[in-house]
Write a protein that holds these residues in place. Structure first.
Motif, PDB file in Angstrom:
ATOM      1  N   ALA A 173      32.984 138.285   6.698  1.00 27.60           N
ATOM      2  CA  ALA A 173      33.553 139.541   6.967  1.00 27.60           C
ATOM      3  C   ALA A 173      34.153 139.340   8.514  1.00 27.60           C
ATOM      4  N   CYS A 174      34.066 138.518   9.219  1.00 30.64           N
ATOM      5  CA  CYS A 174      34.575 138.329  10.556  1.00 30.64           C
ATOM      6  C   CYS A 174      35.313 137.113  10.511  1.00 30.64           C
ATOM      7  N   ALA A 175      35.811 136.890   9.508  1.00 29.82           N
ATOM      8  CA  ALA A 175      36.639 135.629   9.770  1.00 29.82           C
ATOM      9  C   ALA A 175      38.082 135.925  10.713  1.00 29.82           C
ATOM     10  N   PRO A 176      38.499 134.563  11.008  1.00 30.73           N
ATOM     11  CA  PRO A 176      38.204 133.296  10.763  1.00 30.73           C
ATOM     12  C   PRO A 176      36.676 132.746  11.507  1.00 30.73           C
ATOM     13  N   SER A 177      36.048 132.255  11.021  1.00 29.27           N
ATOM     14  CA  SER A 177      34.722 131.888  11.624  1.00 29.27           C
ATOM     15  C   SER A 177      34.807 130.183  11.990  1.00 29.27           C
ATOM     16  N   VAL A 178      34.018 129.751  13.125  1.00 29.41           N
ATOM     17  CA  VAL A 178      33.931 128.564  13.361  1.00 29.41           C
ATOM     18  C   VAL A 178      32.290 128.276  13.891  1.00 29.41           C
ATOM     19  N   MET A 226      37.701 133.950  15.286  1.00 25.92           N
ATOM     20  CA  MET A 226      38.000 133.130  16.238  1.00 25.92           C
ATOM     21  C   MET A 226      39.362 133.161  16.454  1.00 25.92           C
ATOM     22  N   THR A 227      39.920 132.549  17.591  1.00 23.72           N
ATOM     23  CA  THR A 227      41.461 132.632  17.804  1.00 23.72           C
ATOM     24  C   THR A 227      41.569 131.389  18.465  1.00 23.72           C
ATOM     25  N   MET A 278      42.525 134.845   6.949  1.00 24.39           N
ATOM     26  CA  MET A 278      42.581 135.509   8.314  1.00 24.39           C
ATOM     27  C   MET A 278      42.925 134.507   9.371  1.00 24.39           C
ATOM     28  N   GLY A 279      43.546 133.456   9.057  1.00 21.15           N
ATOM     29  CA  GLY A 279      44.326 132.506  10.030  1.00 21.15           C
ATOM     30  C   GLY A 279      43.694 131.362  10.289  1.00 21.15           C
ATOM     31  N   SER A 280      42.673 130.727   9.303  1.00 23.33           N
ATOM     32  CA  SER A 280      41.944 129.522   9.946  1.00 23.33           C
ATOM     33  C   SER A 280      42.778 128.188   9.714  1.00 23.33           C
ATOM     34  N   ARG A 281      43.937 128.741   8.920  1.00 26.35           N
ATOM     35  CA  ARG A 281      44.832 127.302   8.939  1.00 26.35           C
ATOM     36  C   ARG A 281      45.713 127.271  10.323  1.00 26.35           C
ATOM     37  N   GLN A 282      45.853 128.227  10.668  1.00 25.92           N
ATOM     38  CA  GLN A 282      46.547 128.096  12.173  1.00 25.92           C
ATOM     39  C   GLN A 282      45.488 127.740  12.941  1.00 25.92           C
ATOM     40  N   LEU A 283      44.458 128.058  13.076  1.00 27.38           N
ATOM     41  CA  LEU A 283      43.242 127.687  13.977  1.00 27.38           C
ATOM     42  C   LEU A 283      42.932 126.074  13.849  1.00 27.38           C
TER      43      LEU A 283
END
Ligand code: FES
Length: 121
Positions: A84-89, A99-100, A46-51
């Protein structure tokens, strides 16, 4: 380390090996705020790498580093149980969902002000 090694009747090398293997053991005091970005599968999908790239650029840090003003430490984490609510921080004791980069910037800016607590946006 020598004090711990002596108390546990282990060598300094034994203690050093454990401390350097597990990142939750710190050899330096972390910053006032610790930002953990989940790098496990659901969050990566869900995009944590970009985050992660965004956070590193924003803070000027790599993993396990602390800003010069000692305000932020950046850490990787492998699943916060919030897939379920990824990406998570996780910032300090608060887990933040979906998270964005923009939301992370808002949190960082809020925590850069004196006496502001982390809140879900
Ligand atoms: S994979 Fe990120 S919270 Fe589980």
């Amino acid at each position: 380390m020598p004090v711990i090694a002596s108390a546990l009747n282990l060598s300094d090398a034994d203690i050093h090996g454990v401390i350097t293997f597990y990142h939750d053991f710190k050899q330096e005091k972390p910053g006032k705020n610790t930002i953990q970005i989940c790098r496990a599968e659901a969050c990566q999908a869900m995009g944590s790498r970009q985050l992660e790239i965004h956070a590193k650029a924003k803070l000027g840090l790599d993993w396990h580093e602390t800003t010069a003003d000692r305000n932020f430490t950046l850490e990787p984490v492998y699943c916060l149980g919030n897939c379920a609510c990824a990406p998570s921080v996780k910032i300090n004791d608060t887990i933040l969902a979906d998270m964005t980069g923009e939301k992370l910037d808002q949190q960082i800016e809020a925590l850069s002000l004196p006496s502001i607590e982390v809140k879900e946006l």
